[in-house]
Design an enzyme around this catalytic site. Structure first.
Site, short mmCIF file in Angstrom:
data_model
loop_
_atom_site.label_atom_id
_atom_site.label_comp_id
_atom_site.label_asym_id
_atom_site.label_seq_id
_atom_site.Cartn_x
_atom_site.Cartn_y
_atom_site.Cartn_z
N GLU A 180 0.87 -1.19 0.00
CA GLU A 180 0.00 0.00 0.00
C GLU A 180 0.89 1.22 0.00
O GLU A 180 1.71 1.38 0.91
CB GLU A 180 -0.85 0.04 1.27
CG GLU A 180 -1.78 -1.13 1.46
CD GLU A 180 -2.94 -1.11 0.51
OE1 GLU A 180 -3.24 -0.03 -0.05
OE2 GLU A 180 -3.53 -2.18 0.29
N CYS B 142 -2.27 8.85 4.15
CA CYS B 142 -2.16 8.58 2.72
C CYS B 142 -3.47 8.92 2.02
O CYS B 142 -3.50 9.20 0.83
CB CYS B 142 -1.74 7.15 2.45
SG CYS B 142 -2.57 5.98 3.49
#
Ligand code: FAD
Length: 1005
Positions: free
Chosen positions: A767, A801
């Site tokens: 990720e 993020c």
């Protein structure tokens, strides 16, 4: 004592007599009201037609009210006509002939402008039914007319939550104007003894209802003290002036999250020497609240300390749908009753208590419900009270026949008279429409559905609902039971004083424990003696938060050796056993939730709410993967053909390196670890350098929950050394990584290289970052969009993020939006995360601090700075900054920044906005604020990101509800906390047995 905790009350003789009187009075009044209908239910043409249809068609009701809500933001006929078509003709809906046709032809500009005019006029008229005027001066004639008809009033200034200081100040100034204007204006109106005289003498004619939410844009349940202090400064001068000029001030009650702030402020004012002998002060009790009985106790105690009575307006409550939805979304205990009958019963109980306490509290009953009113009237009658000893209050625009009748019976009837423009009035209008059209609405039942009088006057059933403890026990039972469906852990409910106090204590306690010592742990043995990696708390540059040992390369080898020997035994445990241990880990984290939250407040400078949400998410990951593993990883049969049995099984792959980030220091580390473990792998745990202490706390819990120490070594250290060694190790077969694009792509590269002695292909669950965009359409609800953008871009100083770093504004809203955004951003005053009201914490460390300052000072060509906030000095503070650019390929629009920096881009239209949003290497999250169903659908189809959010911030994904993860350079497409994630950590095997022997197969027999 409230209904939730009061033992079931058996009716006694008084109850029976009272009920007899309620029925008698109710029938009498009902008889006198027969044939009369409130204005709303008589409305003509499309108002009437549509309202009637909405009551039979919930989907149409939703669409109609959404259209009403959007209208003030639409400026052209074309926009209005398009929205009307999109909402009202949705899914091929058939409307009454004339209306349907009128809408269908609105593609034509002339037809569009006629329809737009008619729609706007109708909504305006509908709003005017409930709103007395745009401002006090305009409202004057209506108020005077009402007074002439024998009705008192209380004026409320319409206004929902404000989003910046200028708006809050303006709102308070409007109240000041009202206080200056009304007493003088009303002084000359003709005398009316019932309105002018109350049980304790004369009553001010000017009666004003204060709404606090719009007086301060930073109100936060987590910080009631801060809110009360700011409000006090704003409200006290208003009250002094009201006292001087002779106006009555009532504190309205709004959402539950503001309840404690409102009550505390009221208590401060009521006991203030300037006001403690002033009788013209009132507040609201909302009977739908489970704790309404405690509110009355609290007010009685308050009144007993004063030299003058207080007034209490008893209502049922206007935010029922909102409270139910909010508590469901966040998992908070629901503050309101779920059954209307409990609200009604509570109201009746409180009515009696209020009238019993009339010496210290003056009662005002705010209801339109005939039964509820008759309970108040019958109680008063039984106590020998005359009309005028208490007040009856109703909303302007509702129950006109009832209010007229009550006035004729000699009661003091006061009307709640909202003042404001169409834009601020929409939320109020929609609340009124919802209330009037609800299935359970008394007015609807009585005047639209024509329910039988027996039904209308039926006593509410007062069977006690579950109290909070019971609800909590049931929840805990569900969480223990692996077979029960997954539910997200409730977030901390900061409306609870106990929660706030407990967390404050935990934060103070954790501070004393710093610096935390973080060892290397292999095979259950901790080593503390090596050279340390220091991490200072971002809140205070001079204070070390944690001192971590760094695993050596030999220790990496040792850890791999132990894990290699032990993992097969873990793999071969029954799946249920592994799942039960992960579920147990969840329970342990839950039990230690406050301490873990407090650690994050210090170690990563996570503000309270964010830290709590991170811990909750960690718990959710464990519970979710434990349950999901039983669904996804259990053996199953394939095919179903006689003569063969195909068994599909899953098993762990081997040794998994978990390389975790610092920004969700517990949740992501725990999620990756729990997934790998439950799937039957060993985990070599490498925390981020800035998150050693919280990771070690997690590791201790994991071992205590029954994860064998051999298969879970804890290996703090630098990524370039420990992380790299793990990634390249021949025996590590799986890597779960969350972090930057740079490191992630390097891991993917290294994992692809087969090294000597390597027996398995490495898999990477990766990720990486995002360059997330929020699009604000030209019809968006700007209050929500401004708040949502601020939260998305600056929450946790932009270090998520999922954070918004590109803001794309569509068409005409640009100027208005940017100016409101700038004002809202001024509230982002940097502060230590240890402060309950912290909105902008420092960034994680010196390196981030230096990198972000560099960008702010040198943002690249043609970037215009449109806002830069303050930066504190004690911690690693970076000021919030907003730039604007014209080039979608500008570095500010393309590079991941990971800090409180937002870049604005003006798009021509919605399609252009989508095109710009998709112009990125990343595809993680995105959001759209729009009230056009067509544009929302367009975004669903064409805004290519892993997680798209419509009309809400682009951060804050919840396990299971929003499986999280992106594609392109944001990641390899795996979705944490969602279906399929566990499969990345398992090998699938199939065994096929030929079951046919000598021409027969057991499946046939
Ligand atoms: C003068 C005046 C001032 C007011 N001021 C405020 C205020 O400051 N703050 C505020 O919040 N409200 C306030 N209200 C109350 C609110 O706006 C509604 O008008 C009122 O709740 C409607 O109740 P009713 O008794 O007229 O109607 P009813 O039809 O008997 O009751 C409707 C109410 O029941 C409750 N209810 C509906 N469904 C359920 C359910 N499933 N479970 C539990 N309860 C349910 C809700 O509260 C709903 O509003 C005020 C009302 C008046 C008349």
């Amino acid at each position: 004592m409230d209904l939730a905790t009061e033992p079931t009350h058996l009716p006694d003789a008084t109850d029976i007599l009272l009920e007899r009187d309620v029925q008698r009075l109710g029938r009498e009044l009902h008889q006198r009201l027969s044939g009369q209908t409130p204005g709303l239910f008589q409305a003509a043409w499309w108002q009437g037609l549509l309202l009637d249809r909405t009551m039979r068609d919930p989907a149409l009701k939703t669409d109609l009210f959404r259209l009403v809500d959007a209208l003030p933001a639409l400026s052209t006929s074309e926009q209005i006509a398009r929205h009307a078509r999109e909402y009202l003709l949705a899914n091929g809906r058939e409307l009454p002939t004339g209306l349907g046709l009128a809408l269908r032809v609105t593609q034509n500009p002339l037809a569009a402008s006629i329809s737009a005019f008619v729609i706007t006029q109708s909504v305006r008229q509908m709003a005017e039914r409930f709103i007395v005027g745009r401002d006090a001066r305009q409202a004057r004639s209506t108020l005077k007319k009402l007074w002439g008809q024998g009705f008192g009033f209380t004026v409320d200034l319409l206004g929902e939550a404000t989003v910046n200081a200028v708006e809050s100040e303006t709102y308070a100034r409007r109240y000041a104007d009202l206080i200056e204007f009304l007493p003088g204006e009303t002084a000359a109106w003709k005398a009316n003894p019932i309105l002018d005289q109350g049980p304790a003498g004369s009553i001010p004619r000017a009666n004003i209802s204060l709404k606090l939410s719009a007086m301060d844009h930073l109100l936060d349940a987590a910080d009631p003290d801060g809110g009360v202090e700011r409000l006090l400064a704003r409200v006290r001068p208003l009250l002094l002036r009201a006292k001087e000029l002779g106006a009555f001030i009532n504190f309205d009650l709004e959402q539950w999250s503001l309840h404690e702030i409102t009550y505390r402020l009221f208590e401060r004012i009521a006991l203030d020497p300037d006001f403690s002998a002033w009788p013209h002060l009132g507040i609201v009790i909302q009977a739908y609240l489970k704790n309404a009985g405690h509110d009355l106790d609290r007010l009685l105690a308050l009144a007993s300390k004063r030299g003058a009575p207080l007034t209490v307006r008893l209502v049922k409550g206007a935010y029922w749908d909102y409270e139910v939805i909010q508590s469901g979304l966040h998992g908070y205990p629901c503050p309101v009753f779920k059954e209307k009958t409990h609200t009604d019963a509570n109201y009746e109980r409180l009515t009696r208590r209020l009238l019993d306490q009339r010496a210290t509290i003056h009662a005002a009953f705010g209801t339109h419900n005939l039964r509820t009113l008759c309970v108040a009237l019958a109680c008063a009658e039984n106590l020998g009270l005359k009309p005028g000893a208490f007040e009856l209050q109703m909303l302007f625009g509702m129950a006109e026949p009832e209010r007229k009748l009550l006035r004729e019976l000699g009661h003091r009837v006061r009307l709640y008279a909202p003042v404001g423009d169409l834009l601020t009035g929409m939320a109020y209008l929609v609340r009124r429409l919802l209330e009037n059209t609800a299935n359970s609405s008394f007015l609807r039942l009585s005047h639209h559905d024509h329910a039988d009088i027996g039904e209308l006057l039926a006593p509410p059933t007062a069977a006690a609902p579950l109290d909070a403890d019971e609800e909590g026990n049931q929840m805990a039972e569900r969480e223990r039971n692996l077979g029960a469906p997954f539910q997200n852990s409730p977030l901390a409910d900061f409306t609870s004083g106990e929660t706030r106090a407990a967390l404050a204590q935990a934060v103070a306690g954790a501070e004393k424990q710093m610096p935390w010592q973080v060892p290397v742990v292999i095979n259950g043995r901790a080593r503390m003696d090596g050279p340390a990696l220091f991490h200072v708390t971002p809140n205070l540059k001079t204070r070390i938060a944690a001192s971590a040992n760094s695993a050596t390369l030999e220790e990496v080898e040792q850890a791999v050796g132990f894990a290699k020997k032990a993992w097969a035994a873990w793999r071969d445990l029954p799946l249920e056993t592994r799942a039960a241990r992960i579920n147990h880990l969840a329970a342990r984290l839950d039990g230690d939730r406050l301490r873990l939250t407090a650690m994050e407040v210090h170690e990563q400078a996570k503000p309270w709410r964010e830290a709590d949400a991170d811990v909750a998410e960690a718990i959710d990951f464990c519970r979710y993967y434990a349950r999901q593993s039983l669904v996804e990883l259990s053996p199953r049969l394939q095919g179903g053909i006689a003569g063969e049995i195909n068994t599909l099984t899953y098993e762990g792959r081997g040794l998994c390196a978990v390389i975790a980030p610092w920004n969700f220091p517990l949740a992501i580390l725990c999620g990756m670890t729990a997934a790998a473990l439950v799937a039957g792998n060993a985990v070599l745990l490498k925390p981020a350098e800035q998150a050693g202490a919280i990771a070690f706390a997690f590791h201790q819990h994991a071992l205590a929950a029954g994860i064998p120490s051999e298969i879970l070594p804890f290996l703090p250290g630098e990524g370039e050394i420990v992380g790299d060694a793990l990634v390249r190790h021949r025996d590590v077969v799986q890597i779960a990584f969350t972090g930057s694009r740079e490191v992630g792509t390097a891991i993917l590269r290294h994992a692809a290289e087969i090294v000597p002695g390597q027996a398995m292909i490495k898999r990477v669950v990766c990720e990486m970052g995002g360059k997330n965009a929020v699009i604000v359409d030209d019809d968006a609800d700007l209050d929500e969009a401004v708040t949502g953008v601020i939260r998305s871009a600056f929450g946790y100083a932009g270090q998520k993020c999922s954070a918004c770093s590109r803001l794309i504004l569509v068409g005409t809203i640009h100027e208005n939006f940017v100016s409101r955004l700038k004002l809202a951003a001024q509230a982002l005053v940097p502060s230590s995360a240890t402060n309950a009201g912290c909105l902008l914490p420092p960034v994680i460390d010196e390196a981030s601090h230096a990198r972000l300052w560099k960008i702010i000072n040198d943002p690249g060509p043609d970037a215009r700075l449109i806002f830069r906030g303050e930066a504190g000095t004690t911690g690693w503070f970076v000021p919030p900054a907003i730039f604007e650019v014209n080039d979608p390929l500008h570095p500010l629009m393309q590079r991941e920044l990971f800090g409180p920096i937002l870049t604005v881009f003006a798009a021509r239209d919605f399609s252009h906005a989508l095109e710009v949003a998709n112009t990125s290497d990343f595809a993680l999250t995105g959001a759209v604020y729009s009230r056009s169903p067509r544009h929302l659908q367009q975004a669903r189809e064409a805004f290519r990101v892993g997680n798209l959010y419509l009309n809400r911030p682009c951060t804050g994904a919840q396990v299971h509800r929003q499986p999280f993860g992106g594609f392109k350079m944001s990641g390899a497409g795996t979705k944490a906390g969602g279906p399929g994630y566990l499969l990345h950590f398992a090998e699938m095997r199939v065994s096929t047995e030929n079951t046919m022997r000598r021409g027969f197969a057991p499946e046939i027999l």
